[in-house]
Design a protein around this motif. Structure first.
Motif, mmCIF file in Angstrom:
data_model
loop_
_atom_site.group_PDB
_atom_site.id
_atom_site.type_symbol
_atom_site.label_atom_id
_atom_site.label_comp_id
_atom_site.label_asym_id
_atom_site.label_seq_id
_atom_site.Cartn_x
_atom_site.Cartn_y
_atom_site.Cartn_z
ATOM 1 N N PRO A 300 0.805 -1.237 0.000
ATOM 2 C CA PRO A 300 0.000 0.000 0.000
ATOM 3 C C PRO A 300 0.830 1.275 0.000
ATOM 4 O O PRO A 300 0.344 2.324 -0.444
ATOM 5 N N GLU A 301 2.056 1.205 0.464
ATOM 6 C CA GLU A 301 2.894 2.400 0.535
ATOM 7 C C GLU A 301 3.258 2.954 -0.844
ATOM 8 O O GLU A 301 3.792 4.065 -0.960
ATOM 9 N N LEU A 302 2.962 2.201 -1.902
ATOM 10 C CA LEU A 302 3.258 2.668 -3.259
ATOM 11 C C LEU A 302 2.114 3.508 -3.838
ATOM 12 O O LEU A 302 2.210 3.984 -4.964
ATOM 13 N N SER A 303 1.066 3.721 -3.049
ATOM 14 C CA SER A 303 -0.074 4.528 -3.477
ATOM 15 C C SER A 303 0.063 5.949 -2.961
ATOM 16 O O SER A 303 0.796 6.217 -1.996
ATOM 17 N N CYS A 304 -0.639 6.880 -3.606
ATOM 18 C CA CYS A 304 -0.748 8.256 -3.107
ATOM 19 C C CYS A 304 -1.822 8.384 -2.030
ATOM 20 O O CYS A 304 -1.948 9.427 -1.394
ATOM 21 N N THR A 305 -2.623 7.336 -1.854
ATOM 22 C CA THR A 305 -3.852 7.423 -1.070
ATOM 23 C C THR A 305 -3.712 6.645 0.239
ATOM 24 O O THR A 305 -3.484 5.433 0.222
ATOM 25 N N PRO A 306 -3.831 7.316 1.385
ATOM 26 C CA PRO A 306 -3.680 6.630 2.675
ATOM 27 C C PRO A 306 -4.620 5.451 2.857
ATOM 28 O O PRO A 306 -4.266 4.449 3.497
ATOM 29 N N ASP A 307 -5.834 5.540 2.294
ATOM 30 C CA ASP A 307 -6.826 4.477 2.464
ATOM 31 C C ASP A 307 -6.421 3.184 1.756
ATOM 32 O O ASP A 307 -7.079 2.155 1.915
ATOM 33 N N ALA A 308 -5.334 3.214 0.982
ATOM 34 C CA ALA A 308 -4.907 2.027 0.245
ATOM 35 C C ALA A 308 -4.581 0.855 1.158
ATOM 36 O O ALA A 308 -4.556 -0.301 0.713
ATOM 37 N N VAL A 309 -4.331 1.113 2.441
ATOM 38 C CA VAL A 309 -4.041 0.019 3.376
ATOM 39 C C VAL A 309 -5.227 -0.934 3.485
ATOM 40 O O VAL A 309 -5.073 -2.072 3.940
ATOM 41 N N ASN A 310 -6.413 -0.487 3.085
ATOM 42 C CA ASN A 310 -7.605 -1.321 3.164
ATOM 43 C C ASN A 310 -7.969 -1.977 1.834
ATOM 44 O O ASN A 310 -8.964 -2.694 1.748
ATOM 45 N N TYR A 311 -7.155 -1.739 0.802
ATOM 46 C CA TYR A 311 -7.488 -2.248 -0.530
ATOM 47 C C TYR A 311 -7.194 -3.738 -0.643
ATOM 48 O O TYR A 311 -6.277 -4.266 -0.009
#
Length: 649
Positions: A300-311
């Motif tokens: 998830p750290e490769l995303s710009c979006t903090p909510d990516a941890v839930n993807y």
């Protein structure tokens, strides 16, 4: 009286001989075997084919003669296996023979006409000779030779009571384009290593030489990368769903993520070798910065979006809003972050290993359909734009593409992307795969970028190929006739930069390998002819005749194909007095259409279609079937009148 007798006898013998010659050119067989037609039906159409009188018959002991057995081992093994399996005849290979059956000859000096993949095939009553400059040419000559034998040569088991004859011909043949590709999307649904091998086996029959493997997307990451274990521990797996992809109910947290898979690096090496033995290169594609949900679910750290941890890896639920067209509005941020340096470190690791695994000169890095709505409101992106002097979001993606290209080039490879990489500016050395019609490919080639043409208009094999009532629903259609119109080198293009053409098979709605085959054939016949044969040799009527001959070959090979060319095209409209009218148009000539409105099953004793049908007021079902003469040839299609009514709106 004797003279009259001699004249009558002579006439009888002459007529008999003439009849035998006619039969020998079209049929094989005698008291020992059944009659089997052996028409000249080679796909793709050769540059030159001259049919001669007589036929060649395979003897009981087939001798393949070549002084280059080491260089031609692939072709020898391929030819031997195909002959032995279907015919049961004994095949041997000798460096010299008094009476060789098949001679394979590599030219001592190159024939400039043939190039690296061309060949000459001479079939005479007592011998077959294939000559070429390179082993690939011999291999393609073998494919054409096999297509001259009866369709039963494709059988996976012994076929008895056949006289194995081939028409005597002289063929001179070479490809129009060096890159003749098929793209296989193994990301949306995972296909096993053995299925990929089968895909390769099927494509080389028709002289394709480039397998484009789409290895990463929102639905799965399919290749082992050392040091990044989560890509395959997390990114390769989703929840199994059945139905219409894109409309699935979002999975609940407790549903098992066991659907998917990946290729180990040893698997990839095996596939590369398998392909090379059949003169196929494999182009790997890692699609970034969009289509990257499987990566982000893993890291998830490769995303710009903090909510990516839930993807999570997509299982076929809706994640995009396409109501405004492309690029889509993302409902979840499935893009890598161009402003995050960790992204480039990650891609360096991936590309380093991909470059070592795939010897082909290009690596495809995607670049298509990257949603921008999350980037537009992201502070990291805004800071990147200010720091780098970027004025627009497309320039942000161009910044990303140029950095990725530098990584690819640092590994000794050439960079390729979908035509969106042209937006916002692109490096002069970037190669473009044009999918959004021909115009972007023409633009790129005229700007001196290497281009592979793969336009949706002609070459998207995931599109429906018959009426929507018979197909898994996709948003567009591509009939065989339209695919056959593909011209990868239009008059308006700088032809020296068009390095190839290919068809793409995306697999959102393709769940099994049997459906892969159904989607490929016969439309891939049309693509093979478009990228191999001279444009002046293309003829729709002749192509249809050859396609029908190859349907028989696919039957014996146990390869599934679509019979859509026998289905009528439905056109619905309202008359001046608001009556519902249906026009039925065959895709090919020589078919009769029979129909019913009374819920019964029509045959050739039912009303024959002769003009637009007015739908009876109380009818709820139109059923149609096509015949050729007295034989049913098309599928029975049941079309609800309610569906017809919707099509008028």
């Amino acid at each position: 009286m004797k003279k009259l007798f001699l004249i009558i006898t002579c006439c009888f013998v002459t007529a008999s001989t003439f009849a035998q010659n006619i039969i020998s050119e079209t049929e094989s067989g005698d008291a020992e075997g059944s009659l089997v037609q052996t028409p000249c039906a080679i796909i793709p159409e050769p540059v030159s084919l001259m049919k001669k009188t007589g036929t060649f018959t395979l003897p009981e002991n087939v001798i393949i003669q070549t002084t280059k057995s080491a260089e031609l081992k692939q072709s020898i093994a391929y030819l031997s296996d195909r002959i032995t399996t279907a015919t049961g005849k004994f095949v041997s290979t000798l460096a010299s023979s008094t009476h060789p059956t098949i001679k394979l000859i590599l030219n001592a000096q190159d024939d400039t006409q043939l190039g690296a993949e061309g060949y000459k095939l001479n079939v005479n009553p007592t011998q077959v000779v294939i000559t070429a400059n390179k082993p690939a040419g011999i291999f393609y000559g073998v494919q054409s030779l096999l297509q001259l034998f009866p369709a039963e040569i494709e059988s996976k088991e012994l076929v008895k009571d056949i006289k194995w004859k081939a028409s005597c011909v002289d063929v001179v043949d070479y490809p129009k384009l060096g890159w003749r590709g098929l793209m296989f999307d193994v990301a949306r649904h995972f296909f096993t290593k053995q299925e990929v091998k089968q895909f390769i086996d099927d494509m080389v029959r028709y002289k394709f030489n480039l397998l484009h493997l789409h290895l990463a997307d929102d639905e799965g990451w399919r290749i082992e990368i050392k040091g990044l274990p989560k890509l395959t521990e997390i990114g390769a797996w989703s929840v199994k769903k059945t139905g219409t992809f894109g409309d699935f109910i979002p999975p609940t947290p407790d549903e098992p993520r066991t659907y998917g898979g990946f290729y180990t690096q040893e698997d990839i090496k095996e596939l590369v070798q398998y392909a090379q033995e059949r003169f196929v290169n494999i182009l790997p594609e890692i699609d970034v910065p969009g289509h990257s949900l499987a990566i982000i679910a893993s890291y998830p750290e490769l995303s710009c979006t903090p909510d990516a941890v839930n993807y999570k890896v997509r299982s076929g639920e809706k994640i995009m809003d396409w109501s405004r067209g492309a690029p889509p509005i993302a409902l979840v941020d499935n893009t890598l972050c161009p402003a995050n340096e960790k992204v480039y470190t990650f891609l360096d690791t991936v590309i380093t290993q991909v470059a070592k695994l795939f010897p082909f000169e290009y690596i495809h890095m995607g670049g298509d359909e990257a949603s921008h709505n999350f980037w537009e409101k992201n502070d990291q992106i805004k800071q990147l734009m200010q720091r780098e002097g970027l004025k627009t979001i497309p320039q942000v993606q161009a910044y990303f593409e140029k950095r990725v290209e530098q990584i690819v080039m640092a590994k000794g490879k050439k960079f390729m992307g979908w035509d969106e990489i042209l937006e916002g500016g692109v490096s002069p050395t970037a190669a473009v795969m044009s999918w959004r019609g021909m115009k972007y490919g023409i633009q790129a080639a005229n700007d001196k970028h290497n281009v592979v043409m793969s336009p949706t208009d002609f070459a998207y094999l995931d599109y429906m190929q018959a009426d929507a009532i018979t197909e898994p629903k996709v948003y567009a259609s591509l009939r065989l006739n339209k695919a056959y119109q593909f011209n990868p080198v239009p008059a308006s293009v700088n032809a020296q930069y068009v390095i190839g053409g290919q068809a793409n098979l995306w697999t959102e709605q393709v769940f099994t390998f049997r459906q892969v085959e159904y989607m490929l054939w016969p439309r891939a016949f049309a693509i093979s002819e478009s990228v191999w044969s001279p444009i002046e040799k293309k003829n729709w009527t002749n192509f249809v005749d050859r396609t029908e001959q190859h349907f028989k070959r696919l039957d014996f090979a146990e390869i599934k194909y679509s019979p859509a060319i026998y289905d009528p095209i439905f056109m619905v409209k309202r008359s001046a007095d608001k009556q519902l009218m249906v026009e039925l148009t065959p895709e090919i000539d020589g078919l009769d259409i029979y129909y019913s409105f009374d819920n019964s099953t029509p045959d050739r004793f039912y009303p024959k279609y002769t003009g637009a049908l007015q739908v009876p007021k109380d009818a709820n079902m139109l059923r149609v079937i096509t015949y050729r003469g007295k034989q049913p040839i098309g599928r029975l299609i049941s079309m609800p009148v309610a569906d017809l009514q919707k099509r008028t709106k």
